[in-house]
Motif scaffolding. Structure first.
Motif, PDB file in Angstrom:
ATOM      1  N   ARG A 203       0.791  -1.116  -0.038  1.00 39.61           N
ATOM      2  CA  ARG A 203      -0.129  -0.011   0.178  1.00 39.61           C
ATOM      3  C   ARG A 203       0.867   1.349   0.053  1.00 39.61           C
ATOM      4  NH1 ARG A 203      -1.642  -0.296   4.593  1.00 39.61           N
ATOM      5  NH2 ARG A 203      -1.135   1.732   5.523  1.00 39.61           N
ATOM      6  N   CYS A 204       0.574   2.195  -0.875  1.00 41.50           N
ATOM      7  CA  CYS A 204       1.358   3.566  -0.983  1.00 41.50           C
ATOM      8  C   CYS A 204       0.474   4.643  -0.410  1.00 41.50           C
ATOM      9  CB  CYS A 204       1.817   3.761  -2.252  1.00 41.50           C
ATOM     10  SG  CYS A 204       2.546   5.320  -2.564  1.00 41.50           S
ATOM     11  N   ASP A 205       0.582   5.294   0.625  1.00 40.58           N
ATOM     12  CA  ASP A 205      -0.161   6.262   1.125  1.00 40.58           C
ATOM     13  C   ASP A 205       0.151   7.552   0.937  1.00 40.58           C
ATOM     14  OD1 ASP A 205      -1.733   4.714   2.576  1.00 40.58           O
ATOM     15  OD2 ASP A 205      -0.567   4.700   4.566  1.00 40.58           O
ATOM     16  N   LEU A 206       1.279   7.634  -0.172  1.00 45.59           N
ATOM     17  CA  LEU A 206       1.575   9.017  -0.600  1.00 45.59           C
ATOM     18  C   LEU A 206       0.393   9.426  -1.698  1.00 45.59           C
ATOM     19  CD1 LEU A 206       5.144   8.345  -1.625  1.00 45.59           C
ATOM     20  CD2 LEU A 206       4.250   9.752   0.290  1.00 45.59           C
ATOM     21  N   GLY A 207       0.635  10.588  -2.158  1.00 51.49           N
ATOM     22  CA  GLY A 207      -0.686  11.002  -3.322  1.00 51.49           C
ATOM     23  C   GLY A 207      -1.487  12.126  -2.193  1.00 51.49           C
ATOM     24  N   ASN A 208      -2.245  12.669  -3.103  1.00 51.91           N
ATOM     25  CA  ASN A 208      -3.414  13.598  -2.723  1.00 51.91           C
ATOM     26  C   ASN A 208      -4.497  13.758  -3.412  1.00 51.91           C
ATOM     27  OD1 ASN A 208      -2.746  16.266  -4.488  1.00 51.91           O
ATOM     28  ND2 ASN A 208      -0.955  15.359  -3.934  1.00 51.91           N
ATOM     29  N   PRO A 209      -5.825  14.591  -3.126  1.00 49.49           N
ATOM     30  CA  PRO A 209      -6.857  14.392  -3.916  1.00 49.49           C
ATOM     31  C   PRO A 209      -6.627  15.320  -5.187  1.00 49.49           C
ATOM     32  CG  PRO A 209      -7.325  14.909  -1.828  1.00 49.49           C
ATOM     33  CD  PRO A 209      -5.917  15.046  -1.814  1.00 49.49           C
ATOM     34  N   GLY A 210      -5.636  16.285  -5.232  1.00 46.29           N
ATOM     35  CA  GLY A 210      -5.255  16.978  -6.403  1.00 46.29           C
ATOM     36  C   GLY A 210      -4.965  16.156  -7.726  1.00 46.29           C
ATOM     37  N   MET A 211      -4.551  14.737  -7.312  1.00 47.63           N
ATOM     38  CA  MET A 211      -4.283  14.016  -8.295  1.00 47.63           C
ATOM     39  C   MET A 211      -5.459  13.346  -9.141  1.00 47.63           C
ATOM     40  SD  MET A 211      -1.065  12.042  -6.457  1.00 47.63           S
ATOM     41  CE  MET A 211      -0.579  11.183  -8.118  1.00 47.63           C
ATOM     42  N   THR A 213      -7.554  14.073 -11.355  1.00 46.56           N
ATOM     43  CA  THR A 213      -7.772  14.954 -12.407  1.00 46.56           C
ATOM     44  C   THR A 213      -7.248  14.185 -13.901  1.00 46.56           C
ATOM     45  OG1 THR A 213      -7.112  16.941 -13.494  1.00 46.56           O
ATOM     46  CG2 THR A 213      -5.399  15.721 -12.526  1.00 46.56           C
ATOM     47  N   GLY A 214      -8.136  14.621 -14.928  1.00 49.29           N
ATOM     48  CA  GLY A 214      -7.967  13.891 -16.123  1.00 49.29           C
ATOM     49  C   GLY A 214      -6.364  13.855 -16.805  1.00 49.29           C
ATOM     50  N   GLY A 215      -6.129  12.659 -16.870  1.00 54.45           N
ATOM     51  CA  GLY A 215      -4.549  12.397 -17.423  1.00 54.45           C
ATOM     52  C   GLY A 215      -3.756  11.833 -16.516  1.00 54.45           C
ATOM     53  N   SER A 216      -4.096  11.897 -15.130  1.00 51.44           N
ATOM     54  CA  SER A 216      -3.313  11.359 -14.048  1.00 51.44           C
ATOM     55  C   SER A 216      -2.955  10.002 -14.350  1.00 51.44           C
ATOM     56  CB  SER A 216      -3.694  11.771 -12.619  1.00 51.44           C
ATOM     57  OG  SER A 216      -3.111  11.045 -11.581  1.00 51.44           O
ATOM     58  N   GLY A 217      -3.991   9.122 -14.724  1.00 52.98           N
ATOM     59  CA  GLY A 217      -3.643   7.890 -14.963  1.00 52.98           C
ATOM     60  C   GLY A 217      -2.962   7.440 -16.047  1.00 52.98           C
ATOM     61  N   ASP A 218      -2.948   8.273 -17.139  1.00 51.84           N
ATOM     62  CA  ASP A 218      -2.133   8.171 -18.429  1.00 51.84           C
ATOM     63  C   ASP A 218      -0.495   8.353 -18.116  1.00 51.84           C
ATOM     64  OD1 ASP A 218      -4.489   8.069 -19.922  1.00 51.84           O
ATOM     65  OD2 ASP A 218      -4.553   9.924 -20.089  1.00 51.84           O
ATOM     66  N   VAL A 219      -0.343   9.431 -17.065  1.00 52.04           N
ATOM     67  CA  VAL A 219       1.008   9.674 -16.498  1.00 52.04           C
ATOM     68  C   VAL A 219       1.722   8.438 -15.921  1.00 52.04           C
ATOM     69  CG1 VAL A 219       2.681  10.658 -15.181  1.00 52.04           C
ATOM     70  CG2 VAL A 219       0.739  11.941 -16.581  1.00 52.04           C
ATOM     71  N   GLY A 249       2.846  13.856  -7.376  1.00 53.26           N
ATOM     72  CA  GLY A 249       1.599  14.544  -7.256  1.00 53.26           C
ATOM     73  C   GLY A 249       1.623  15.433  -5.869  1.00 53.26           C
ATOM     74  N   ASP A 250       2.409  14.814  -4.907  1.00 52.53           N
ATOM     75  CA  ASP A 250       2.650  15.713  -3.574  1.00 52.53           C
ATOM     76  C   ASP A 250       3.528  16.587  -3.939  1.00 52.53           C
ATOM     77  OD1 ASP A 250       0.866  14.027  -2.117  1.00 52.53           O
ATOM     78  OD2 ASP A 250       2.543  12.877  -1.258  1.00 52.53           O
ATOM     79  N   LEU A 251       4.350  16.797  -4.664  1.00 53.46           N
ATOM     80  CA  LEU A 251       5.345  17.915  -4.993  1.00 53.46           C
ATOM     81  C   LEU A 251       4.357  18.838  -5.894  1.00 53.46           C
ATOM     82  CD1 LEU A 251       8.201  18.686  -4.763  1.00 53.46           C
ATOM     83  CD2 LEU A 251       9.034  17.756  -6.682  1.00 53.46           C
ATOM     84  N   ALA A 252       3.864  18.453  -6.772  1.00 55.68           N
ATOM     85  CA  ALA A 252       2.948  19.502  -7.384  1.00 55.68           C
ATOM     86  C   ALA A 252       1.823  20.147  -6.852  1.00 55.68           C
ATOM     87  CB  ALA A 252       2.460  18.673  -8.673  1.00 55.68           C
ATOM     88  N   ALA A 253       1.273  19.365  -5.761  1.00 54.29           N
ATOM     89  CA  ALA A 253       0.463  20.188  -4.980  1.00 54.29           C
ATOM     90  C   ALA A 253       0.902  20.991  -4.196  1.00 54.29           C
ATOM     91  CB  ALA A 253      -0.310  18.811  -4.151  1.00 54.29           C
ATOM     92  N   ALA A 254       2.276  20.879  -3.711  1.00 53.30           N
ATOM     93  CA  ALA A 254       2.964  21.705  -2.711  1.00 53.30           C
ATOM     94  C   ALA A 254       3.419  23.097  -3.478  1.00 53.30           C
ATOM     95  CB  ALA A 254       4.150  21.000  -2.135  1.00 53.30           C
ATOM     96  N   ARG A 255       3.478  23.022  -4.758  1.00 51.09           N
ATOM     97  CA  ARG A 255       3.959  24.066  -5.586  1.00 51.09           C
ATOM     98  C   ARG A 255       2.740  24.735  -6.035  1.00 51.09           C
ATOM     99  NH1 ARG A 255       8.202  20.897  -9.312  1.00 51.09           N
ATOM    100  NH2 ARG A 255      10.113  21.067  -8.006  1.00 51.09           N
ATOM    101  N   LEU A 256       1.557  24.119  -6.296  1.00 53.55           N
ATOM    102  CA  LEU A 256       0.479  24.793  -7.095  1.00 53.55           C
ATOM    103  C   LEU A 256      -0.949  24.740  -6.236  1.00 53.55           C
ATOM    104  CD1 LEU A 256       1.193  22.982 -10.474  1.00 53.55           C
ATOM    105  CD2 LEU A 256       1.714  25.461 -10.028  1.00 53.55           C
ATOM    106  N   GLY A 257      -1.033  23.927  -5.248  1.00 59.21           N
ATOM    107  CA  GLY A 257      -2.422  23.751  -4.657  1.00 59.21           C
ATOM    108  C   GLY A 257      -3.012  22.644  -5.251  1.00 59.21           C
ATOM    109  N   GLU A 258      -3.919  21.787  -4.692  1.00 61.48           N
ATOM    110  CA  GLU A 258      -4.591  20.631  -5.047  1.00 61.48           C
ATOM    111  C   GLU A 258      -5.418  21.169  -6.070  1.00 61.48           C
ATOM    112  OE1 GLU A 258      -6.142  18.730  -1.698  1.00 61.48           O
ATOM    113  OE2 GLU A 258      -4.198  17.744  -1.044  1.00 61.48           O
ATOM    114  N   LEU A 262      -2.768  19.833 -12.963  1.00 58.24           N
ATOM    115  CA  LEU A 262      -3.056  19.027 -14.010  1.00 58.24           C
ATOM    116  C   LEU A 262      -2.200  17.853 -13.937  1.00 58.24           C
ATOM    117  CD1 LEU A 262      -3.127  22.144 -16.514  1.00 58.24           C
ATOM    118  CD2 LEU A 262      -5.045  21.183 -15.516  1.00 58.24           C
ATOM    119  N   ALA A 263      -2.504  16.978 -14.890  1.00 61.69           N
ATOM    120  CA  ALA A 263      -1.696  16.058 -14.797  1.00 61.69           C
ATOM    121  C   ALA A 263      -0.436  16.112 -15.563  1.00 61.69           C
ATOM    122  CB  ALA A 263      -2.456  14.983 -16.038  1.00 61.69           C
ATOM    123  N   GLY A 264      -0.178  17.029 -16.323  1.00 59.13           N
ATOM    124  CA  GLY A 264       1.047  17.453 -16.662  1.00 59.13           C
ATOM    125  C   GLY A 264       1.767  18.232 -15.626  1.00 59.13           C
TER     126      GLY A 264
END
Length: 281
Positions: A203-211, A213-219, A249-258, A262-264
Motif C-alpha cells: 500500500r502506498c499512502d503518498l498522493g493527494n486529492p489534486g491527483m 484529474t484527467g490524464g493522471s492515470g495516463d502519466v 503529485g505531492d510535490l506538484a500540490a505543494a507548488r500549485l495547490g490541489e 493538472l496531470a502535466g
C-alpha cells in the motif's frame, strides 16, 4: 485468506540503476503506447512523455491518425504509427507495451486488444483496455506475458461486475478478486493505492486529492512502461512507479495547490522526484 497489505515507505525505495557512460538509447528499451482514439491524443502524449521521463530509450505512439498532431506538437521525441490492422511486425521481442490511454472502445480497439492478449511482451493495461477486458473477460489474456493492470475504482468495478462504491467499501477484497480472476500484477488506484501479485500486497499512502484529474492515470501508465523498458522487474517497477507518481503529485500540490493541479504538473515533477531517491550501479 486475505493477505494484508504492507506499507511502502518512500525512504526505503531505490531509484533506477545509474547509467554507464558508454550507454546508448538501445540499452534502455522501446516502449510502444497504444491509444489515442479520435479526440484523445492528449492521453497518448502524456503516457509517452512519462515513459521517456522514466528513462525509456525510445517511445513510439500507435494511435488514430487524427491524434498524431498531439505528438507532433507536444512530444517531437516520440515516433508515430497509425493504428494498423496488425502491428506485431513492428515490435521487437524486447518491446514494452502500454495499452489504453485514450484508446476508445470501438471495433478497431477490440481487434487490437485481441492481438495484444496473445503477445509475449511485457504489458501495462489501463483505461479503455481495462473496459474492453471487462467486456471480453479473462479469456482475452491468452499468453503468459508479464502484465501490470492499473484500474481506478470504476474500472475495477466493471472488471468484477460490482459498483465502484462496493470496490471502495472493501478495497483489499477487490484487489484479491482481481488477482484471482485475471492474474498478473494489479495497481488499484485511489487513496492508499494498493499493489498486489500472487504472493505480495503493498500500500502506498503518498498522493493527494489534486491527483484526481484527467490524464493522471495516463502519466502512471507511461511511467510504469518506462520503468519496465529500462530493465526493472515488473513487481519492482509497479511498486516504484506507484510511489514515484504519488510523490510527484505531492510535490506538484505543494507548488500549485490541489485545486490547480493538472496531470502535466505531475509529469513535470517526475525528474525532481527521481533525484530524491538513492541510485545504484
Amino acid at each position: 485468506m486475505m493477505m494484508p497489505a504492507m506499507l511502502l515507505h518512500w525512504d526505503s525505495l531505490r531509484g533506477p540503476p545509474l547509467r554507464v557512460r558508454e550507454a546508448h538509447k538501445g540499452d534502455f528499451g522501446h516502449v510502444f503506447v497504444l491509444g489515442g482514439g479520435p479526440g484523445m491524443g492528449g492521453a497518448l502524449a502524456l503516457a509517452c512523455s512519462a515513459a521517456y521521463r522514466a528513462g525509456a530509450g525510445l517511445v513510439t505512439a500507435i494511435g488514430h491518425p487524427g491524434a498524431a498532431i498531439y505528438l507532433a506538437t507536444q512530444l517531437p521525441e516520440a515516433t508515430w504509427r497509425d493504428w494498423p490492422a496488425s502491428f506485431a511486425d513492428c515490435l521487437s521481442a524486447t518491446a514494452i507495451l502500454a495499452v489504453g490511454p485514450g484508446l476508445g472502445q470501438g471495433l478497431a480497439p477490440h481487434n487490437l486488444l485481441q492481438e495484444i492478449g496473445s503477445m509475449a511482451q511485457p504489458q501495462v493495461w489501463d483505461a479503455d483496455a481495462l473496459n474492453i477486458l471487462a467486456r471480453l473477460g479473462p479469456a482475452l489474456l491468452r499468453s503468459d506475458a508479464p502484465r501490470i493492470f492499473t484500474p481506478h475504482p470504476g474500472e475495477a468495478g466493471r472488471l468484477l461486475g460490482i459498483s465502484a462504491a462496493a470496490v471502495q467499501a472493501d478495497r483489499e477484497s477487490a484487489l484479491e478478486q482481481l488477482l484471482a480472476r485475471y492474474g498478473g500484477i494489479w495497481v488499484l488506484k485511489g487513496q492508499g493505492t494498493l499493489v498486489g501479485d500472487a504472493a505480495r500486497r503493498r500500500r502506498c499512502d503518498l498522493g493527494n486529492p489534486g491527483m484526481a484529474t484527467g490524464g493522471s492515470g495516463d502519466v502512471l501508465t507511461g511511467l510504469l512502461a518506462g520503468l519496465l523498458a529500462i530493465g526493472m522487474a515488473p513487481w519492482e517497477a509497479a511498486q516504484l512507479g506507484v510511489c514515484l507518481h504519488a510523490r510527484a503529485g505531492d510535490l506538484a500540490a505543494a507548488r500549485l495547490g490541489e485545486e490547480s493541479m493538472l496531470a502535466g504538473d505531475i509529469l513535470r515533477a517526475l525528474p525532481d522526484v527521481l533525484q530524491e531517491l538513492p541510485r545504484h550501479g
